[in-house]
Motif scaffolding. Structure first.
Motif, mmCIF file in Angstrom:
data_model
loop_
_atom_site.group_PDB
_atom_site.id
_atom_site.type_symbol
_atom_site.label_atom_id
_atom_site.label_comp_id
_atom_site.label_asym_id
_atom_site.label_seq_id
_atom_site.Cartn_x
_atom_site.Cartn_y
_atom_site.Cartn_z
ATOM 1 N N HIS A 155 29.046 -79.237 -19.137
ATOM 2 C CA HIS A 155 28.259 -80.246 -19.514
ATOM 3 C C HIS A 155 28.678 -81.119 -21.006
ATOM 4 C CE1 HIS A 155 25.947 -77.581 -22.138
ATOM 5 N NE2 HIS A 155 25.685 -78.400 -22.926
ATOM 6 N N TRP A 156 28.248 -82.323 -20.970
ATOM 7 C CA TRP A 156 28.947 -83.063 -22.118
ATOM 8 C C TRP A 156 27.540 -83.963 -22.638
ATOM 9 C CZ3 TRP A 156 32.479 -87.846 -21.043
ATOM 10 C CH2 TRP A 156 32.830 -88.447 -22.083
ATOM 11 N N ASP A 157 27.050 -83.870 -23.738
ATOM 12 C CA ASP A 157 26.016 -84.528 -24.359
ATOM 13 C C ASP A 157 26.512 -85.583 -24.909
ATOM 14 O OD1 ASP A 157 24.416 -82.292 -23.429
ATOM 15 O OD2 ASP A 157 24.300 -81.447 -25.672
ATOM 16 N N ILE A 158 26.084 -86.771 -24.477
ATOM 17 C CA ILE A 158 26.686 -88.107 -25.294
ATOM 18 C C ILE A 158 25.312 -88.718 -25.857
ATOM 19 C CG2 ILE A 158 27.443 -90.587 -24.729
ATOM 20 C CD1 ILE A 158 28.740 -89.339 -22.209
ATOM 21 N N PRO A 159 25.284 -89.191 -27.260
ATOM 22 C CA PRO A 159 24.063 -89.759 -27.932
ATOM 23 C C PRO A 159 24.131 -91.069 -27.340
ATOM 24 C CG PRO A 159 25.932 -89.513 -29.301
ATOM 25 C CD PRO A 159 26.334 -88.899 -28.033
ATOM 26 N N VAL A 160 23.008 -91.648 -27.092
ATOM 27 C CA VAL A 160 22.786 -93.108 -26.654
ATOM 28 C C VAL A 160 21.399 -93.796 -27.215
ATOM 29 C CG1 VAL A 160 23.918 -92.758 -24.311
ATOM 30 C CG2 VAL A 160 21.507 -92.063 -24.528
ATOM 31 N N ARG A 161 21.618 -94.910 -27.572
ATOM 32 C CA ARG A 161 20.285 -95.584 -27.827
ATOM 33 C C ARG A 161 19.429 -95.426 -26.577
ATOM 34 N NH1 ARG A 161 24.863 -98.349 -29.370
ATOM 35 N NH2 ARG A 161 25.098 -98.950 -31.497
ATOM 36 N N LYS A 162 18.029 -95.555 -27.204
ATOM 37 C CA LYS A 162 16.959 -95.414 -26.052
ATOM 38 C C LYS A 162 17.247 -96.436 -24.785
ATOM 39 C CE LYS A 162 13.894 -93.161 -28.106
ATOM 40 N NZ LYS A 162 13.386 -91.711 -27.796
ATOM 41 N N LEU A 163 17.113 -95.759 -23.540
ATOM 42 C CA LEU A 163 17.327 -96.493 -22.353
ATOM 43 C C LEU A 163 16.031 -96.651 -21.556
ATOM 44 C CD1 LEU A 163 20.490 -94.521 -21.168
ATOM 45 C CD2 LEU A 163 20.387 -96.704 -22.316
ATOM 46 N N SER A 164 16.010 -97.800 -20.929
ATOM 47 C CA SER A 164 14.825 -98.005 -20.048
ATOM 48 C C SER A 164 15.234 -97.135 -18.886
ATOM 49 C CB SER A 164 14.770 -99.444 -19.514
ATOM 50 O OG SER A 164 15.807 -99.771 -18.608
ATOM 51 N N PRO A 165 13.968 -96.797 -18.033
ATOM 52 C CA PRO A 165 14.287 -96.073 -16.739
ATOM 53 C C PRO A 165 15.368 -96.723 -15.624
ATOM 54 C CG PRO A 165 12.020 -96.081 -17.433
ATOM 55 C CD PRO A 165 12.678 -97.005 -18.263
ATOM 56 N N LEU A 166 14.859 -98.204 -15.680
ATOM 57 C CA LEU A 166 15.977 -99.167 -15.059
ATOM 58 C C LEU A 166 17.539 -98.742 -15.288
ATOM 59 C CD1 LEU A 166 15.992 -101.060 -12.617
ATOM 60 C CD2 LEU A 166 15.607 -102.707 -14.391
#
Length: 161
Positions: free
Chosen positions: A133-144
């Motif tokens: 597995h690979w954890d990628i930090p992301v900005r908040k995402l909408s469910p869409l």
């Protein structure tokens, strides 16, 4: 007796089209081609990757390639580099993990140790290993947006080598 105007398959297709329509600036466009999904995936990854979680990060490059690899190269202020890569045909699952007020994590999982992890110029020693597995930090995402990323990865997985 009331009959449905649309069959189950047509309803699913319509829902998918509507879901994709509002992703970016309200464009109504369903992706049908591989290159459209790759372009969208690259735009998604570059707009949503959050480098602020690593203050010593000097630069990064994240790419979804035409041969269905996701690659990330990070370079730190002291010269250390980290490199991650995997082929989407080994993709199994995408999880969205809530984090801080501004940043969350996408966790990409593969079938086995299919993710390449390498470090260069590391004072602790260079590493060449594999991960599941690979954890990628992301900005908040909408469910869409998250659902659309899952669709893109699964579509490209099906087109794998």
């Amino acid at each position: 007796m009331q009959t449905s105007l649309l069959s189950g398959k047509k309803k699913a297709l319509l829902i998918t089209l509507i879901s994709l329509s509002g992703l970016f600036f309200g464009d109504f466009k369903a992706f049908s081609g591989e290159q459209e999904w790759i372009n969208w995936g690259n735009r998604f990854l570059n707009e949503n990757y959050d480098p602020t979680v690593e203050p010593k990060l000097k630069k990064y490059e994240i790419t979804l390639t035409a041969d269905h690899f996701i690659r990330l190269r990070k370079t730190y202020q002291q010269g250390k580099q980290e490199y991650y890569s995997f082929n989407l045909n080994r993709f199994t699952e995408l999880e969205y993990i809530a984090g801080t007020a501004a940043t969350d994590t996408l966790q990409i999982k593969t079938q086995a140790d299919d993710i390449i992890v390498q470090t260069y110029e590391d004072p602790k020693g260079d590493v060449d290993s594999m991960a599941t597995h690979w954890d990628i930090p992301v900005r908040k995402l909408s469910p869409l947006k998250l659902d659309s990323l899952k669709q893109a990865l699964n579509f490209l997985k099906g087109k794998g080598l």
